[in-house]
Design a protein around this motif. Sequence first.
Motif, short mmCIF file in Angstrom:
data_model
loop_
_atom_site.label_atom_id
_atom_site.label_comp_id
_atom_site.label_asym_id
_atom_site.label_seq_id
_atom_site.Cartn_x
_atom_site.Cartn_y
_atom_site.Cartn_z
N PHE A 52 -27.40 59.55 69.08
CA PHE A 52 -27.91 58.42 69.85
C PHE A 52 -26.86 57.99 70.88
O PHE A 52 -25.66 58.17 70.67
CB PHE A 52 -28.22 57.24 68.92
N GLU A 53 -27.32 57.38 71.96
CA GLU A 53 -26.37 56.88 72.94
C GLU A 53 -26.92 55.67 73.69
O GLU A 53 -28.13 55.52 73.87
CB GLU A 53 -25.97 57.97 73.93
N ASP A 54 -26.01 54.81 74.07
CA ASP A 54 -26.27 53.71 75.00
C ASP A 54 -25.46 54.07 76.24
O ASP A 54 -24.27 53.79 76.33
CB ASP A 54 -25.80 52.38 74.38
N ALA A 55 -26.12 54.73 77.19
CA ALA A 55 -25.41 55.29 78.34
C ALA A 55 -24.74 54.22 79.18
O ALA A 55 -23.64 54.44 79.72
CB ALA A 55 -26.38 56.10 79.19
N ASP A 56 -25.36 53.06 79.31
CA ASP A 56 -24.79 52.00 80.15
C ASP A 56 -23.46 51.51 79.58
O ASP A 56 -22.53 51.21 80.34
CB ASP A 56 -25.77 50.84 80.27
N ARG A 57 -23.37 51.41 78.26
CA ARG A 57 -22.15 50.89 77.64
C ARG A 57 -21.23 52.01 77.15
O ARG A 57 -20.17 51.75 76.58
CB ARG A 57 -22.50 49.96 76.48
N LYS A 58 -21.65 53.26 77.33
CA LYS A 58 -20.87 54.43 76.92
C LYS A 58 -20.60 54.44 75.42
O LYS A 58 -19.51 54.81 74.95
CB LYS A 58 -19.56 54.51 77.70
N VAL A 59 -21.61 54.02 74.68
CA VAL A 59 -21.54 54.02 73.22
C VAL A 59 -22.33 55.23 72.71
O VAL A 59 -23.42 55.53 73.22
CB VAL A 59 -22.12 52.72 72.63
N VAL A 136 -20.97 61.88 60.80
CA VAL A 136 -21.56 60.91 61.72
C VAL A 136 -20.41 60.21 62.44
O VAL A 136 -19.61 59.51 61.81
CB VAL A 136 -22.43 59.88 60.99
N SER A 137 -20.31 60.42 63.74
CA SER A 137 -19.21 59.87 64.53
C SER A 137 -19.73 58.77 65.45
O SER A 137 -20.75 58.95 66.11
CB SER A 137 -18.55 60.97 65.38
N VAL A 138 -19.00 57.67 65.50
CA VAL A 138 -19.37 56.55 66.37
C VAL A 138 -18.19 56.23 67.28
O VAL A 138 -17.05 56.16 66.82
CB VAL A 138 -19.73 55.28 65.56
N GLN A 139 -18.47 56.05 68.56
CA GLN A 139 -17.42 55.60 69.47
C GLN A 139 -17.94 54.44 70.31
O GLN A 139 -19.04 54.49 70.86
CB GLN A 139 -16.90 56.73 70.34
N VAL A 140 -17.11 53.40 70.37
CA VAL A 140 -17.48 52.18 71.08
C VAL A 140 -16.31 51.75 71.96
O VAL A 140 -15.23 51.43 71.45
CB VAL A 140 -17.83 51.04 70.10
N PRO A 141 -16.47 51.74 73.28
CA PRO A 141 -15.40 51.21 74.15
C PRO A 141 -15.10 49.76 73.82
O PRO A 141 -15.97 49.01 73.36
CB PRO A 141 -15.99 51.37 75.56
N ASP A 142 -13.89 49.36 74.09
CA ASP A 142 -13.46 48.00 73.75
C ASP A 142 -14.35 46.95 74.39
O ASP A 142 -14.66 45.92 73.77
CB ASP A 142 -12.01 47.81 74.20
#
Length: 314
Positions: A52-59, A136-142
């Motif tokens: 899954f992705e939230d392209a606007d927030r780069k998540v 399952v990998s998750v990445q969230v910009p600050d």
Amino acid sequence: MLRRTLAILLTIAALVLQAPRPAAAETVFPPGLRVGLTVPGDLKISTRFPGFEDADRKVAITILDMPIAALEGLERSAFAKTQTEVQDLKREAFPFENGVGVLVSGVATENGAKVHKWFLIASSATGAVPDLAALVSVQVPDDALNVYSEAVVRAALRSVTFRPTPLTEQLGLLPFKLKDMAGFRVLTVMPSGGVILIDGDSDDITSNPYVIVSIGRGAPESGDRGRFAADLLSQAPLRNLQIQGSEPQRISNGPGHEIRAKAESVNGKPVKLVQWVRFGGSGFVRIVGVSSEARWDDLFNRFRAVRDGVEPRG
């Protein structure tokens, strides 16, 4: 030492599993995957990678669905001493919907920006999905933590759940369609872009007729197609292979090559087989049918029906 550490973590987390949990929201499974979760925020199924992705927030939440044999390597990586790319590293036993896994979390710097990361290693050794290891990998910009906080991410990871192999969805992801399976059933869909069909109720391909449909890269010159097809067949997991016939052939109005042969299966039983390779552009479609000698005459027509029903997906 790795196994002992993991066992201690899992024992502690097993106590956590006894606590009552709220009812789960709807679980979303990316097409073809056995792993799904409750999706937070504005995350949508990605068209670029499994997850899954939230392209606007780069998540992004990336899901790797693997055989259980991959679990040991994932655990070894999780407990490796040298992981300099992730700071504030934390490892913990982590209960999720279908069991207990290991969660690794930390913070990395990418292109000068701080990115928060979580890695859940999960598996299911029993139940409806016995052969599954998942990362399952998750990445969230600050700057996206206001929407995807640590609490939100952990809640999503706790919702991770498994399902049996979704064959219908996996077939839909293949680069070709099977318009006629000629009475065969799907045994497995291969990650490389192929499918194995089998006859009968047993999954034992050493005892039952089967068909393999796969794709590959390579566009040999017309004069080399026979050699190319023979090289492909030589890689089959069969013993004492003897080619009985090899000839160019039009297949579905395109250039192709047919090879008929006999061999022995891995358990020593004699079999007959046919391989069709249909060439087009920079690649090819390969269909292999294998049967006992006693059933060959009946099965050959069914193999041919499968071959004629293979169509490129538009």
